[in-house]
Motif scaffolding. Structure first.
Motif, mmCIF file in Angstrom:
data_model
loop_
_atom_site.group_PDB
_atom_site.id
_atom_site.type_symbol
_atom_site.label_atom_id
_atom_site.label_comp_id
_atom_site.label_asym_id
_atom_site.label_seq_id
_atom_site.Cartn_x
_atom_site.Cartn_y
_atom_site.Cartn_z
ATOM 1 N N THR A 1 -10.223 -3.837 6.300
ATOM 2 C CA THR A 1 -9.866 -5.214 6.203
ATOM 3 C C THR A 1 -11.055 -5.964 6.520
ATOM 4 O O THR A 1 -11.442 -5.982 7.509
ATOM 5 N N VAL B 1 0.816 -1.186 -0.133
ATOM 6 C CA VAL B 1 -0.083 0.009 -0.009
ATOM 7 C C VAL B 1 1.068 1.175 -0.084
ATOM 8 O O VAL B 1 1.694 1.276 0.841
ATOM 9 N N ASN C 1 -5.859 8.312 3.145
ATOM 10 C CA ASN C 1 -6.660 6.779 2.591
ATOM 11 C C ASN C 1 -7.517 6.348 3.890
ATOM 12 O O ASN C 1 -6.793 6.452 4.970
ATOM 13 N N SER D 1 -8.302 2.438 4.938
ATOM 14 C CA SER D 1 -8.456 0.994 4.474
ATOM 15 C C SER D 1 -9.394 0.123 5.233
ATOM 16 O O SER D 1 -9.573 0.435 6.394
#
Length: 112
Positions: free
Chosen positions: A23, A12, A19, A21
């Motif tokens: 998961t 990444v 950003n 993310s």
């Protein structure tokens, strides 16, 4: 949608934008078998000092490792490991890139 295979390498890169993310974890029978086999092999290598050669996810050797994995995990004898990490920055929305580097004297060790 992005997807990386189980245990697949990935990278990444956060450029000059924020950003987020997310998961997620998904378990299939194949993944469960692979996990049990890998965990069992790890127990055998680390605690029994035996180098298992089989990575099969079926057959008698697999079921022995799956049983070992279950017994080991539920027995509570596994070593609890904690890690220390030295924080070198703090989140700061006013700073460039949203973080501020800490001086050597301000760094903090945290246990994970």
């Amino acid at each position: 949608m992005l997807h990386w295979a189980l245990n697949g390498p990935h990278r990444v890169e956060n450029y000059d934008v924020r950003n987020v993310s997310l998961t997620t974890e998904h378990w299939t029978d194949e993944i469960r078998c692979s996990y049990a086999m890998n965990y069992g092999n790890g127990v055998l290598r680390r605690d029994v000092r035996w180098q298992p050669r089989s990575r099969n996810t079926s057959g008698p050797a697999f079921w022995a490792k799956a049983g070992l994995t279950a017994a080991y995990r539920f027995s509570g004898v596994q070593k609890k490991t904690s890690y220390q990490r030295l924080l070198s920055y703090r989140i700061d929305p006013r700073a460039p890139l949203g973080r501020r580097l800490l001086d050597e004297k301000d760094r903090v060790a945290i246990s994970i």
